[in-house]
Motif scaffolding. Sequence first.
Motif, PDB file in Angstrom:
ATOM      1  N   LEU A   1      39.478  44.221 -76.468  1.00 60.23           N
ATOM      2  CA  LEU A   1      38.182  44.648 -76.181  1.00 60.23           C
ATOM      3  C   LEU A   1      37.012  43.592 -76.270  1.00 60.23           C
TER       4      LEU A   1
ATOM      5  N   CYS B   1      33.828  50.595 -80.526  1.00 60.86           N
ATOM      6  CA  CYS B   1      33.045  49.721 -79.729  1.00 60.86           C
ATOM      7  C   CYS B   1      31.919  50.539 -78.862  1.00 60.86           C
TER       8      CYS B   1
ATOM      9  N   ILE C   1      31.358  45.587 -81.278  1.00 58.10           N
ATOM     10  CA  ILE C   1      32.794  45.883 -81.622  1.00 58.10           C
ATOM     11  C   ILE C   1      32.501  46.156 -83.041  1.00 58.10           C
TER      12      ILE C   1
ATOM     13  N   LEU D   1      39.838  50.361 -69.572  1.00 58.20           N
ATOM     14  CA  LEU D   1      40.677  50.099 -70.651  1.00 58.20           C
ATOM     15  C   LEU D   1      42.179  50.452 -70.189  1.00 58.20           C
TER      16      LEU D   1
ATOM     17  N   ALA E   1      33.516  45.042 -74.382  1.00 51.03           N
ATOM     18  CA  ALA E   1      32.570  45.754 -74.981  1.00 51.03           C
ATOM     19  C   ALA E   1      31.273  44.803 -75.252  1.00 51.03           C
TER      20      ALA E   1
ATOM     21  N   HIS F   1      30.275  50.391 -75.015  1.00 50.02           N
ATOM     22  CA  HIS F   1      30.240  49.701 -73.492  1.00 50.02           C
ATOM     23  C   HIS F   1      29.059  50.474 -72.817  1.00 50.02           C
TER      24      HIS F   1
END
Length: 481
Positions: free
Chosen positions: A77, A96, A84, A32, A81, A98
């Motif tokens: 994202l 989100c 979301i 990120l 992800a 992950h």
Amino acid sequence: MPAAPPPPLQIADAQRSVAAELDRIAPVIDELGRRFTEAGHEIALVGGPVRDAMLGRHHNDLDLTTSARPEQTEKLLKGWADAIWDMGRAFGTIGCRHGDWQVEITTYRSEAYDPSSRKPDVDFGDSLEGDLRRRDFTVNAMAVTLPGREIVDPYGGVVDLAHRVLRTPGRPEDSFSDDPLRMMRAARFAAQLGFTVDPAVVDAMRDMASRIEIISAERVRDELVKLVCAPYPRLGLTLLVETGLADLVLPELPALALERDEHHRHKDVYEHTLTVLEQAIDLEATRLDGPDFVSRFAALMHDVGKPRTRRFVEDGTVTFHHHDVVGAKMTRKRMKALRFSNDDIDAVSHLVELHLRFHGYGSGEWTDSAVRRYVRDAGDQLARLHVLTRADCTTRNKRKADRLRRTYDELEARIAQLAEQEELDAIRPDLDGNQIMEILGIGPGREVGEAYRFLLELRMDNGPMTEADATAALRAWAERR
């Protein structure tokens, strides 16, 4: 009893803990950090995850803050992800998932309450330090920039964390004016973390307690649930009472502080109640899948009917007749005002109403019929009733405490024995509705229900009956009518 609050934290230990946690969550924060910085935005891990990392606590729910606007965050994202969601878009938050990680990313912001509004006005900010300043407490106003992993602590959160104290980044009056719910959060964090609260914060809570009235009942309820389910709820509840907040959100609790218990001992009912709560917490560790809000809140509310039922007798004693029934009604009313679910309201008020039932057991005089009724009336709250009843013994007389414990052990043993023999948790009459109608030659109607209740009481009194005996009893009942 619950463990005492933890000792002060060494800053060196906090630094090692946060470094280890950042390594653990690297699969999320590194990627990120790269995505956002390459797009020209700032991003940082912030708030509770930073605080908990320093305390050596691990979890997979991560909060981040960014200079990116929500639509930019959502775009970045995509492709990373697994899912979301944007329910918090109005507040600048995009969530989100992950893998096993839940992530919420919020745009730098500042928010304040209008004096007459329950909802904040949200404006996006332009700096990390400005975003941190708007947060509730210094221990939640720390961040770790990504991907460089630099700790940003402009308001002394690390030092406050080391000393286990709650302070606000700016003046507490300004913080509580912006969001009055932060006063409840102070009590909740004290209960969760075992922290003390800075005297200036306590003074502001006391002076501004009435501001909590603009906050919705649902938000107050959610903070109260978190407080009650925390490791050290006495700390938070005491703070609510001392600052006057409890007078507004849970007035039944401070009302107990003026009442002496029925035996005229040194403790008042307020102190007795907090002790019962702590003993219930101790018992739930082995008897329930705790922390259990229903059990704990029932312990907190079990004696709230005493102030309204107190009567003085000529010999100088005091009675609280029917405080269980009155307390159950008060509990139901308060929980409705706080917008609890009907299931929680029914469970807690039912436990309050039943909490004295065991005291009629004496030294074991109950018949099997009385034991069956105890189980039937408790229903699916039996395990919690066991906890509440045992926790309600706060006598310092060791001989009396041992006797009460042995007596309840005996009652539980009898319940277990009868349950094994008779399936107490599913007590039904020995004839069902269809059999009742066939035997009496009647159709559906009120008389079937009356017959069913008669057979249920017979089952309670006598235990299981054969179909022939139940049929004979039903015919005799019908003839008497």
